[in-house]
Design a protein around this motif. Structure first.
Motif, PDB file in Angstrom:
ATOM      1  N   LEU A   1       0.837  -1.200   0.000  1.00 48.48           N
ATOM      2  CA  LEU A   1       0.000   0.000   0.000  1.00 48.48           C
ATOM      3  C   LEU A   1       0.874   1.251   0.000  1.00 48.48           C
ATOM      4  CD1 LEU A   1      -2.946  -0.829   2.431  1.00 48.48           C
ATOM      5  CD2 LEU A   1      -3.076  -0.447  -0.042  1.00 48.48           C
ATOM      6  N   ASN A   2       1.927   1.220   0.799  1.00 46.46           N
ATOM      7  CA  ASN A   2       2.844   2.354   0.829  1.00 46.46           C
ATOM      8  C   ASN A   2       3.519   2.552  -0.531  1.00 46.46           C
ATOM      9  OD1 ASN A   2       4.429   4.468   1.821  1.00 46.46           O
ATOM     10  ND2 ASN A   2       6.047   3.093   2.544  1.00 46.46           N
ATOM     11  N   LYS A   3       3.804   1.468  -1.203  1.00 44.22           N
ATOM     12  CA  LYS A   3       4.495   1.548  -2.487  1.00 44.22           C
ATOM     13  C   LYS A   3       3.557   1.950  -3.619  1.00 44.22           C
ATOM     14  CE  LYS A   3       7.095  -1.376  -5.712  1.00 44.22           C
ATOM     15  NZ  LYS A   3       7.648  -2.731  -5.954  1.00 44.22           N
ATOM     16  N   GLU A   4       2.354   1.387  -3.647  1.00 47.54           N
ATOM     17  CA  GLU A   4       1.458   1.622  -4.780  1.00 47.54           C
ATOM     18  C   GLU A   4       0.565   2.844  -4.602  1.00 47.54           C
ATOM     19  OE1 GLU A   4      -0.772  -1.725  -6.063  1.00 47.54           O
ATOM     20  OE2 GLU A   4       0.951  -3.087  -6.189  1.00 47.54           O
ATOM     21  N   VAL A   5       0.284   3.230  -3.332  1.00 46.10           N
ATOM     22  CA  VAL A   5      -0.611   4.360  -3.104  1.00 46.10           C
ATOM     23  C   VAL A   5       0.180   5.633  -2.802  1.00 46.10           C
ATOM     24  CG1 VAL A   5      -2.481   5.249  -1.696  1.00 46.10           C
ATOM     25  CG2 VAL A   5      -2.448   2.823  -2.326  1.00 46.10           C
ATOM     26  N   LEU A   6       1.021   5.596  -1.785  1.00 42.80           N
ATOM     27  CA  LEU A   6       1.766   6.795  -1.408  1.00 42.80           C
ATOM     28  C   LEU A   6       2.838   7.135  -2.442  1.00 42.80           C
ATOM     29  CD1 LEU A   6       2.140   6.198   2.450  1.00 42.80           C
ATOM     30  CD2 LEU A   6       0.409   7.540   1.212  1.00 42.80           C
ATOM     31  N   HIS A   7       3.469   6.153  -3.010  1.00 40.53           N
ATOM     32  CA  HIS A   7       4.474   6.357  -4.050  1.00 40.53           C
ATOM     33  C   HIS A   7       3.932   5.789  -5.372  1.00 40.53           C
ATOM     34  CE1 HIS A   7       6.626   6.254  -0.181  1.00 40.53           C
ATOM     35  NE2 HIS A   7       7.434   7.183  -0.736  1.00 40.53           N
ATOM     36  N   TYR A   8       2.864   6.382  -5.813  1.00 41.83           N
ATOM     37  CA  TYR A   8       2.162   5.869  -6.990  1.00 41.83           C
ATOM     38  C   TYR A   8       3.038   5.977  -8.234  1.00 41.83           C
ATOM     39  CZ  TYR A   8      -1.095   5.736 -10.903  1.00 41.83           C
ATOM     40  OH  TYR A   8      -1.712   5.448 -12.101  1.00 41.83           O
TER      41      TYR A   8
ATOM     42  N   TYR B   1       2.568   5.066 -12.343  1.00 45.81           N
ATOM     43  CA  TYR B   1       1.628   4.646 -13.382  1.00 45.81           C
ATOM     44  C   TYR B   1       2.088   3.377 -14.074  1.00 45.81           C
ATOM     45  CZ  TYR B   1      -0.983   4.712 -17.770  1.00 45.81           C
ATOM     46  OH  TYR B   1      -1.759   4.362 -18.847  1.00 45.81           O
ATOM     47  N   HIS B   2       3.337   3.155 -14.215  1.00 49.90           N
ATOM     48  CA  HIS B   2       3.863   2.023 -14.972  1.00 49.90           C
ATOM     49  C   HIS B   2       3.880   0.724 -14.169  1.00 49.90           C
ATOM     50  CE1 HIS B   2       5.167   4.664 -18.244  1.00 49.90           C
ATOM     51  NE2 HIS B   2       5.586   5.513 -17.295  1.00 49.90           N
ATOM     52  N   ALA B   3       3.795   0.806 -12.820  1.00 48.65           N
ATOM     53  CA  ALA B   3       3.950  -0.420 -12.018  1.00 48.65           C
ATOM     54  C   ALA B   3       2.867  -0.615 -10.971  1.00 48.65           C
ATOM     55  CB  ALA B   3       5.323  -0.424 -11.336  1.00 48.65           C
ATOM     56  N   SER B   4       1.952   0.326 -10.807  1.00 51.74           N
ATOM     57  CA  SER B   4       0.951   0.243  -9.739  1.00 51.74           C
ATOM     58  C   SER B   4      -0.382  -0.271 -10.273  1.00 51.74           C
ATOM     59  CB  SER B   4       0.749   1.617  -9.102  1.00 51.74           C
ATOM     60  OG  SER B   4      -0.265   1.548  -8.113  1.00 51.74           O
ATOM     61  N   PHE B   5      -1.083  -1.050  -9.419  1.00 57.70           N
ATOM     62  CA  PHE B   5      -2.448  -1.514  -9.723  1.00 57.70           C
ATOM     63  C   PHE B   5      -3.514  -0.657  -9.035  1.00 57.70           C
ATOM     64  CE2 PHE B   5       0.205  -5.276 -10.234  1.00 57.70           C
ATOM     65  CZ  PHE B   5      -0.221  -5.770 -11.446  1.00 57.70           C
ATOM     66  N   PHE B   6      -3.067   0.345  -8.324  1.00 58.71           N
ATOM     67  CA  PHE B   6      -4.019   1.171  -7.570  1.00 58.71           C
ATOM     68  C   PHE B   6      -4.971   1.918  -8.499  1.00 58.71           C
ATOM     69  CE2 PHE B   6      -4.927   5.320  -5.477  1.00 58.71           C
ATOM     70  CZ  PHE B   6      -5.751   4.829  -4.476  1.00 58.71           C
ATOM     71  N   ASP B   7      -4.536   2.322  -9.654  1.00 61.36           N
ATOM     72  CA  ASP B   7      -5.405   3.052 -10.579  1.00 61.36           C
ATOM     73  C   ASP B   7      -6.510   2.155 -11.141  1.00 61.36           C
ATOM     74  OD1 ASP B   7      -3.699   1.472 -11.983  1.00 61.36           O
ATOM     75  OD2 ASP B   7      -2.726   3.088 -13.086  1.00 61.36           O
ATOM     76  N   ILE B   8      -6.251   0.856 -11.255  1.00 60.74           N
ATOM     77  CA  ILE B   8      -7.319  -0.051 -11.710  1.00 60.74           C
ATOM     78  C   ILE B   8      -8.405  -0.166 -10.648  1.00 60.74           C
ATOM     79  CG2 ILE B   8      -7.824  -2.427 -12.406  1.00 60.74           C
ATOM     80  CD1 ILE B   8      -5.092  -2.606 -13.630  1.00 60.74           C
TER      81      ILE B   8
ATOM     82  N   ILE C   1      -9.137   2.277  -8.502  1.00 58.65           N
ATOM     83  CA  ILE C   1      -9.830   3.567  -8.574  1.00 58.65           C
ATOM     84  C   ILE C   1     -10.794   3.594  -9.761  1.00 58.65           C
ATOM     85  CG2 ILE C   1      -9.512   6.051  -8.924  1.00 58.65           C
ATOM     86  CD1 ILE C   1      -8.826   5.083  -6.130  1.00 58.65           C
ATOM     87  N   LEU C   2     -10.407   2.952 -10.846  1.00 55.19           N
ATOM     88  CA  LEU C   2     -11.292   2.874 -12.013  1.00 55.19           C
ATOM     89  C   LEU C   2     -12.563   2.077 -11.699  1.00 55.19           C
ATOM     90  CD1 LEU C   2     -11.269   3.796 -14.978  1.00 55.19           C
ATOM     91  CD2 LEU C   2     -10.313   1.571 -15.571  1.00 55.19           C
ATOM     92  N   ALA C   3     -12.431   1.002 -10.919  1.00 52.94           N
ATOM     93  CA  ALA C   3     -13.613   0.234 -10.504  1.00 52.94           C
ATOM     94  C   ALA C   3     -14.505   1.049  -9.574  1.00 52.94           C
ATOM     95  CB  ALA C   3     -13.169  -1.053  -9.816  1.00 52.94           C
ATOM     96  N   VAL C   4     -13.885   1.838  -8.678  1.00 54.95           N
ATOM     97  CA  VAL C   4     -14.670   2.718  -7.807  1.00 54.95           C
ATOM     98  C   VAL C   4     -15.409   3.769  -8.627  1.00 54.95           C
ATOM     99  CG1 VAL C   4     -14.531   4.411  -5.944  1.00 54.95           C
ATOM    100  CG2 VAL C   4     -13.155   2.328  -5.834  1.00 54.95           C
ATOM    101  N   PHE C   5     -14.760   4.300  -9.653  1.00 54.89           N
ATOM    102  CA  PHE C   5     -15.398   5.283 -10.538  1.00 54.89           C
ATOM    103  C   PHE C   5     -16.610   4.684 -11.245  1.00 54.89           C
ATOM    104  CE2 PHE C   5     -15.553   6.472 -15.080  1.00 54.89           C
ATOM    105  CZ  PHE C   5     -16.125   7.733 -14.956  1.00 54.89           C
ATOM    106  N   ARG C   6     -16.486   3.477 -11.771  1.00 55.83           N
ATOM    107  CA  ARG C   6     -17.620   2.827 -12.438  1.00 55.83           C
ATOM    108  C   ARG C   6     -18.770   2.598 -11.465  1.00 55.83           C
ATOM    109  NH1 ARG C   6     -13.681  -0.528 -14.618  1.00 55.83           N
ATOM    110  NH2 ARG C   6     -14.350  -2.236 -13.270  1.00 55.83           N
ATOM    111  N   PHE C   7     -18.449   2.112 -10.273  1.00 55.63           N
ATOM    112  CA  PHE C   7     -19.483   1.844  -9.282  1.00 55.63           C
ATOM    113  C   PHE C   7     -20.230   3.123  -8.896  1.00 55.63           C
ATOM    114  CE2 PHE C   7     -20.655   1.801  -4.773  1.00 55.63           C
ATOM    115  CZ  PHE C   7     -21.546   0.749  -4.743  1.00 55.63           C
ATOM    116  N   ALA C   8     -19.511   4.183  -8.580  1.00 56.84           N
ATOM    117  CA  ALA C   8     -20.146   5.431  -8.144  1.00 56.84           C
ATOM    118  C   ALA C   8     -20.999   6.041  -9.254  1.00 56.84           C
ATOM    119  CB  ALA C   8     -19.077   6.421  -7.677  1.00 56.84           C
ATOM    120  N   ALA C   9     -20.464   6.056 -10.475  1.00 59.28           N
ATOM    121  CA  ALA C   9     -21.203   6.680 -11.576  1.00 59.28           C
ATOM    122  C   ALA C   9     -22.459   5.894 -11.926  1.00 59.28           C
ATOM    123  CB  ALA C   9     -20.285   6.801 -12.799  1.00 59.28           C
ATOM    124  N   LEU C  10     -22.361   4.581 -11.998  1.00 54.75           N
ATOM    125  CA  LEU C  10     -23.508   3.769 -12.405  1.00 54.75           C
ATOM    126  C   LEU C  10     -24.579   3.696 -11.321  1.00 54.75           C
ATOM    127  CD1 LEU C  10     -21.691   0.865 -14.271  1.00 54.75           C
ATOM    128  CD2 LEU C  10     -22.799   2.886 -15.233  1.00 54.75           C
TER     129      LEU C  10
END
Length: 272
Positions: free
Chosen positions: A122-129, A131-138, A140-149
């Motif tokens: 979590l410290n590596k992927e969230v605090l030190h995000y 784009y090329h190596a983190s899964f945290f954005d995927i 966040i993308l699922a959270v975006f779909r859930f909230a919008a729909l």
């Protein structure tokens, strides 16, 4: 005085026949009789009367079979469905959207635990995000779909596809760009699973809304309008069931009175 009536069927047509309408109470077994008097004697002509009586009874029984209660029950069922906060098919869609978020979250947590511990990852992927190596954005993308729909189709109850078209387009573009530009494919099985599963779930949601939710709700609404219109045209009261003793009797003839008919019967009484 009791009159006896004998039906005579001559081989030749009866010349100069006279028809006399006899009221129903004279013969309780049938509504009315027509006497045809000629030189051969009186003849009973009952076929036309009986056929008209049977036709009238069949018509009344057909009217009696119309039951407005069935129409009102169907209208009440559809109105109860309209009064629901959300339809059944739309609720299923919202459940699938929730499943999308939970499934992606579960896969991301498993990925964090496999690669060295949840807190460290979590410290590596969230605090030190990165784009090329983190899964945290995927995630966040699922959270975006859930909230919008959920906001569009559960809270606002939209009946259009534009909201899910936006979420699916954003998801597809982001995942394609991430797979091309990032280094996820070199990070093991989760580098394949998370992008592919997220892409598939987004398109399943689009298919389910466009081909199941919106057409089903439109069909239910049209059916409700048609049933409501039919129930408004249905009779408020319908005749009860008819018994075998109910017949249709044509009006009595006004040409001759009962006394004249009885006199004619006395003069034209056949000899047996």
């Amino acid at each position: 005085m009791i009159h006896r009536v004998v039906a005579v069927c001559p081989a030749e047509p009866l010349p100069s026949a006279q028809q006399v309408a006899v009221p129903g109470p004279k013969w309780p077994c049938c509504p009315s009789l027509v006497l045809v008097s000629s030189e051969h004697g009186p003849v009973l002509a009952m076929d036309s009367v009986l056929s008209s009586s049977h036709d009238s009874r069949a018509t009344l029984r057909g009217l009696a079979s119309i039951n407005p209660a069935s129409f009102s029950a169907r209208v009440e069922s559809y109105e109860a469905g309209e009064k629901k906060s959300i339809s059944d098919v739309r609720r299923t869609f919202c459940l699938f959207v929730t499943f999308d978020l939970l499934f992606i979250t579960l896969l991301w947590i498993i990925e964090l635990n496999v690669n060295g511990g949840i807190q460290e990852q979590l410290n590596k992927e969230v605090l030190h995000y990165d784009y090329h190596a983190s899964f945290f954005d995927i995630f966040i993308l699922a959270v975006f779909r859930f909230a919008a729909l959920i906001l569009a189709y559960a809270v606002c109850k939209l009946r259009h596809w534009w909201a899910i078209a936006i979420t699916t387009a954003v998801t597809s573009a982001f995942l394609i760009a991430k797979v091309i530009l990032s280094k996820l494919l070199s990070q093991g099985a989760f580098g394949y699973l998370l992008p592919i599963i997220s892409f598939i779930l987004a398109w399943i949601e689009t298919w389910f809304l466009d081909f199941k939710v919106l057409p089903q709700e439109a069909e239910d609404e049209n059916r409700l309008l048609s049933v409501t219109d039919t129930s408004e045209r249905a009779p408020l009261m319908h005749p009860g069931p008819l018994s075998d003793g109910q017949f249709y009797s044509p009006p009595e003839s006004v040409a001759d009175s009962d006394e004249d008919i009885e006199e004619k019967h006395d003069h034209e009484k056949p000899v047996i």
